[in-house]
Design an enzyme around this catalytic site. Structure first.
Site, PDB file in Angstrom:
ATOM      1  N   GLU A   1     -33.202 -20.390  47.586  1.00 58.48           N
ATOM      2  CA  GLU A   1     -33.004 -19.008  48.037  1.00 58.48           C
ATOM      3  C   GLU A   1     -34.355 -18.351  48.311  1.00 58.48           C
ATOM      4  O   GLU A   1     -35.395 -18.822  47.837  1.00 58.48           O
ATOM      5  CB  GLU A   1     -32.288 -18.221  46.929  1.00 58.48           C
ATOM      6  CG  GLU A   1     -30.846 -17.874  47.234  1.00 58.48           C
ATOM      7  CD  GLU A   1     -30.683 -16.756  48.260  1.00 58.48           C
ATOM      8  OE1 GLU A   1     -31.538 -16.608  49.166  1.00 58.48           O
ATOM      9  OE2 GLU A   1     -29.711 -16.016  48.154  1.00 58.48           O
ATOM     10  N   ASP A   2     -34.323 -17.241  49.034  1.00 59.01           N
ATOM     11  CA  ASP A   2     -35.556 -16.494  49.271  1.00 59.01           C
ATOM     12  C   ASP A   2     -35.911 -15.594  48.091  1.00 59.01           C
ATOM     13  O   ASP A   2     -37.049 -15.541  47.652  1.00 59.01           O
ATOM     14  CB  ASP A   2     -35.457 -15.670  50.573  1.00 59.01           C
ATOM     15  CG  ASP A   2     -34.207 -14.796  50.643  1.00 59.01           C
ATOM     16  OD1 ASP A   2     -33.347 -14.861  49.741  1.00 59.01           O
ATOM     17  OD2 ASP A   2     -34.080 -14.044  51.623  1.00 59.01           O
TER      18      ASP A   2
ATOM     19  N   ASP B   1     -32.294 -10.865  43.557  1.00 64.15           N
ATOM     20  CA  ASP B   1     -32.407  -9.418  43.390  1.00 64.15           C
ATOM     21  C   ASP B   1     -31.410  -8.999  42.299  1.00 64.15           C
ATOM     22  O   ASP B   1     -31.704  -9.126  41.110  1.00 64.15           O
ATOM     23  CB  ASP B   1     -32.123  -8.780  44.762  1.00 64.15           C
ATOM     24  CG  ASP B   1     -32.225  -7.277  44.773  1.00 64.15           C
ATOM     25  OD1 ASP B   1     -32.899  -6.712  43.906  1.00 64.15           O
ATOM     26  OD2 ASP B   1     -31.634  -6.643  45.669  1.00 64.15           O
TER      27      ASP B   1
ATOM     28  N   PHE C   1     -38.438  -3.080  48.155  1.00 62.65           N
ATOM     29  CA  PHE C   1     -37.934  -3.870  49.267  1.00 62.65           C
ATOM     30  C   PHE C   1     -39.082  -4.631  49.921  1.00 62.65           C
ATOM     31  O   PHE C   1     -40.078  -4.039  50.324  1.00 62.65           O
ATOM     32  CB  PHE C   1     -37.240  -2.978  50.297  1.00 62.65           C
ATOM     33  CG  PHE C   1     -36.358  -3.759  51.205  1.00 62.65           C
ATOM     34  CD1 PHE C   1     -35.091  -4.163  50.794  1.00 62.65           C
ATOM     35  CD2 PHE C   1     -36.793  -4.126  52.464  1.00 62.65           C
ATOM     36  CE1 PHE C   1     -34.275  -4.908  51.630  1.00 62.65           C
ATOM     37  CE2 PHE C   1     -35.985  -4.873  53.306  1.00 62.65           C
ATOM     38  CZ  PHE C   1     -34.722  -5.264  52.885  1.00 62.65           C
TER      39      PHE C   1
ATOM     40  N   ARG D   1     -38.759 -11.481  59.712  1.00 64.51           N
ATOM     41  CA  ARG D   1     -38.632 -12.784  59.050  1.00 64.51           C
ATOM     42  C   ARG D   1     -39.813 -13.687  59.386  1.00 64.51           C
ATOM     43  O   ARG D   1     -40.152 -14.596  58.639  1.00 64.51           O
ATOM     44  CB  ARG D   1     -37.345 -13.491  59.501  1.00 64.51           C
ATOM     45  CG  ARG D   1     -36.073 -12.826  59.030  1.00 64.51           C
ATOM     46  CD  ARG D   1     -34.898 -13.763  59.271  1.00 64.51           C
ATOM     47  NE  ARG D   1     -33.634 -13.060  59.292  1.00 64.51           N
ATOM     48  CZ  ARG D   1     -32.904 -12.779  58.215  1.00 64.51           C
ATOM     49  NH1 ARG D   1     -33.337 -13.126  57.027  1.00 64.51           N
ATOM     50  NH2 ARG D   1     -31.769 -12.138  58.322  1.00 64.51           N
TER      51      ARG D   1
END
Ligand code: IMP
Length: 171
Positions: free
Chosen positions: A95-96, A99, A149, A162
């Site tokens: 995953e990136d 959160d 964020f 991205r």
């Protein structure tokens, strides 16, 4: 919009190579299924797998939890989660960012419910530990980030950024 660099291209490069060494050590000589969570993890996964030295197979699934804004929708949508039979396989979900943890939990539960894997682990480039809503931990993570964020290196804001080669913060 002003973008402040949080993690540089060089720092990412060094850390991803370190993570891969750890992963190589754990799975030495065994086949590994790398499950890439699109779209965000695409850049990280592409870099990570090129340092892996065991036999690797890659699968791609597509999920979304964010709408068009910076706030998690609170539920995970599986856009495409078709996978081969993973019974008896070593599975590493890539995953990136973790959160709230909802996506990670959804994926881990999905794998556990559908397959009897040999092992299932979770690897995330970033970890926003202070934003957790469910109890889930990465087996491997690259960097802890504050509850802000972030964009770049696969992570987007409204579909953009991205392609930034570093992780930045939008103010
Ligand atoms: P979670 O389900 O709340 O843990 O969020 C997981 C997904 O939300 C990640 O895979 C990202 O796609 C997205 N996300 C969470 N935080 C950020 C951020 O700071 N920037 C961009 N995307 C994020």
């Amino acid at each position: 919009m002003e973008i402040k660099t949080l993690i540089s291209e060089e720092e990412l490069k060094v850390r991803i190579a370190q993570m891969a060494q750890e992963i190589n050590g754990f799975y030495a000589g065994q086949e590994l299924y790398v499950i890439v969570a699109l779209k965000g993890a695409v850049i990280f996964a592409a870099d990570l797998v090129r340092h892996l030295n065991m036999p690797v197979r890659m699968e791609f699934i597509r999920l979304s939890s964010y709408g068009n804004d910076k706030v998690s929708s609170g539920k995970v949508n599986a856009v495409d989660i078709s996978l081969p039979n993973l019974n008896g396989k070593n599975v590493l979900i890539v995953e990136d960012i973790i959160d709230t943890g909802l996506t990670a939990k959804f994926l881990l539960d999905f794998i556990a419910l559908n397959f009897k894997t040999k092992s299932t682990k979770f690897c995330s480039l970033l970890d926003k530990k202070s934003a957790r809503k469910v109890d889930v931990e990465a087996d491997y993570y690259g960097f802890e980030v504050d509850n802000k964020f972030v964009i770049g290196f696969g992570l987007d804001y409204e579909g953009h950024y991205r392609n930034l080669p570093y992780i930045g913060h939008v103010s």
